[in-house]
Design a protein around this motif. Structure first.
Motif, PDB file in Angstrom:
ATOM      1  N   VAL A   1       0.839  -1.202   0.000  1.00  0.00           N
ATOM      2  CA  VAL A   1       0.000   0.000   0.000  1.00  0.00           C
ATOM      3  C   VAL A   1       0.873   1.250   0.000  1.00  0.00           C
ATOM      4  CG1 VAL A   1      -1.761   1.297   1.274  1.00  0.00           C
ATOM      5  CG2 VAL A   1      -1.914  -1.183   1.134  1.00  0.00           C
ATOM      6  N   GLY A   2       1.985   1.203   0.759  1.00  0.00           N
ATOM      7  CA  GLY A   2       2.917   2.332   0.765  1.00  0.00           C
ATOM      8  C   GLY A   2       3.490   2.580  -0.616  1.00  0.00           C
ATOM      9  N   LEU A   3       3.896   1.499  -1.295  1.00  0.00           N
ATOM     10  CA  LEU A   3       4.445   1.617  -2.646  1.00  0.00           C
ATOM     11  C   LEU A   3       3.386   2.131  -3.617  1.00  0.00           C
ATOM     12  CD1 LEU A   3       6.803   1.103  -4.590  1.00  0.00           C
ATOM     13  CD2 LEU A   3       6.013  -1.268  -4.820  1.00  0.00           C
ATOM     14  N   TYR A   4       2.146   1.665  -3.449  1.00  0.00           N
ATOM     15  CA  TYR A   4       1.056   2.109  -4.331  1.00  0.00           C
ATOM     16  C   TYR A   4       0.822   3.613  -4.195  1.00  0.00           C
ATOM     17  CZ  TYR A   4      -3.714   3.024  -5.889  1.00  0.00           C
ATOM     18  OH  TYR A   4      -4.818   3.567  -6.494  1.00  0.00           O
ATOM     19  N   PHE A   5       0.703   4.099  -2.963  1.00  0.00           N
ATOM     20  CA  PHE A   5       0.427   5.513  -2.755  1.00  0.00           C
ATOM     21  C   PHE A   5       1.600   6.400  -3.177  1.00  0.00           C
ATOM     22  CE2 PHE A   5      -3.061   4.246   0.235  1.00  0.00           C
ATOM     23  CZ  PHE A   5      -4.069   4.969  -0.382  1.00  0.00           C
ATOM     24  N   SER A   6       2.834   5.957  -2.908  1.00  0.00           N
ATOM     25  CA  SER A   6       3.986   6.769  -3.320  1.00  0.00           C
ATOM     26  C   SER A   6       4.108   6.780  -4.849  1.00  0.00           C
ATOM     27  CB  SER A   6       5.274   6.248  -2.673  1.00  0.00           C
ATOM     28  OG  SER A   6       5.492   4.886  -2.979  1.00  0.00           O
ATOM     29  N   SER A   7       3.844   5.633  -5.504  1.00  0.00           N
ATOM     30  CA  SER A   7       3.867   5.588  -6.977  1.00  0.00           C
ATOM     31  C   SER A   7       2.763   6.474  -7.547  1.00  0.00           C
ATOM     32  CB  SER A   7       3.661   4.150  -7.472  1.00  0.00           C
ATOM     33  OG  SER A   7       4.656   3.290  -6.996  1.00  0.00           O
ATOM     34  N   LEU A   8       1.590   6.391  -6.937  1.00  0.00           N
ATOM     35  CA  LEU A   8       0.461   7.184  -7.407  1.00  0.00           C
ATOM     36  C   LEU A   8       0.741   8.674  -7.241  1.00  0.00           C
ATOM     37  CD1 LEU A   8      -2.416   7.097  -8.541  1.00  0.00           C
ATOM     38  CD2 LEU A   8      -3.263   7.017  -6.182  1.00  0.00           C
ATOM     39  N   HIS A   9       1.334   9.045  -6.102  1.00  0.00           N
ATOM     40  CA  HIS A   9       1.665  10.454  -5.862  1.00  0.00           C
ATOM     41  C   HIS A   9       2.643  10.953  -6.926  1.00  0.00           C
ATOM     42  CE1 HIS A   9       2.551  14.143  -3.623  1.00  0.00           C
ATOM     43  NE2 HIS A   9       3.831  13.909  -3.904  1.00  0.00           N
TER      44      HIS A   9
END
Length: 305
Positions: free
Chosen positions: A104-112
């Motif tokens: 989830v951390g990787l998803y949100f940082s990638s999305l940002h």
């Protein structure tokens, strides 16, 4: 004091100052903040909703489908509690944490990064689908070995003592392919889900008056928008979740995506593609809604909004 010693102390002090400045720069990076916020929101939602994921997996396996009929969600819960006690519903928690927290951390940082790089933080409907799908694809490919282990932990078909034992056992018996089995249906499930979810979520938020998006009303409004988005995205992508489970639990039986698709249709009919829909819809909807609500609040406290 000799001048050489003084110069040495000054150089050490300068190095320390530069190091701290670099650490501060990294700590204050929006990508790092997004990763921390996403990881924290992933931890909370994973712990709370793990039982729904386990029930969903059991419903999709042959264990949960005895000859002579089908078993519903409540019956599956009762069977798990009877045979494995209440905490049996949290079986697979460890690989879930290993998968969801960094995932989830990787998803949100990638999305940002994608949002700020390609659409100045304000994606339109089609852009939201593309960005959500891209961010989830990055995460899905990175975390696929843990996804395989998590599914097998939850199924009751395999008995592993630890994540390390599971990984070694799979690699020894099936090779690297065993740790990536079901990647195609996983991406076909997760990438569209995240793309559709982000589109529904952002578009729903835009229709809410700005007055309700601030202050005490913000968390429940974000949560409601997340629930609505999750319900729609979960239903559309459910067939791929069923195929993914089959391929990850029985890699010897289902060696290709189309083989698993044909098997489900032949054995269960079209309704077979929606086995486990209710617990998955509840889990994905509530988990995503909670994750986004916590993420929005944490990023706001970080000064990113």
């Amino acid at each position: 004091m000799p001048s050489g010693a003084t110069e040495k102390k000054e150089r050490v002090l300068l190095v320390k100052t530069e190091t701290m400045a670099r650490l501060d720069a990294v700590t204050m990076s929006p990508l790092v903040k997004s990763f921390v916020a996403g990881s924290f929101s992933g931890t909370c939602s994973t712990i709370l909703f793990q039982p729904l994921d386990l029930v969903k997996t059991r419903l999709q396996t042959t264990i949960a489908i005895p000859s002579g009929g089908s078993v519903g969600m409540l019956a599956t819960v009762g069977k798990v509690v009877r045979n494995e006690r209440l905490f049996g519903l949290w079986k697979g928690m460890t690989p879930s944490i290993f998968r969801c927290v960094p995932g989830v951390g990787l998803y949100f940082s990638s999305l940002h990064w994608l949002k700020t790089t390609y659409c100045e933080g304000q994606p339109g409907p089609l852009e939201a689908i593309m960005l959500g799908a891209m961010a989830r694809t990055i995460t899905g490919v990175t975390m696929i070995p843990i996804t395989v282990i998590k599914t097998r932990y939850e199924s009751g078909v395999y008995s592993y003592g630890s994540i390390r034992e599971a990984m070694c056992s799979i690699y020894r018996k099936e090779g690297a392919r065993g740790l990536t089995c079901g990647l195609v249906p996983t991406l076909l499930r997760d990438a569209p889900f995240s793309g559709l979810y982000l589109m529904f979520y952002t578009q729903t938020k835009k229709r809410v008056p700005q007055l309700y998006m601030e202050g005490k009303m913000a968390p429940p409004v974000h949560f409601t928008c997340g629930v609505l988005a999750g319900l729609m995205a979960s239903t559309v992508t459910q067939p791929f979740d069923v195929i993914k489970t089959k391929m990850q639990l029985y890699p010897d039986k289902f060696t290709s995506f189309y083989q698993a698709v044909w098997y489900v249709k032949k054995k269960y009919g079209p309704q077979g593609y929606f086995k486990g829909l209710v617990p998955r819809m509840l889990r994905r909807t509530l988990m995503a809604a909670m994750a986004w609500t916590v993420y929005e609040q944490i990023t706001k406290s970080f000064g990113m909004k």
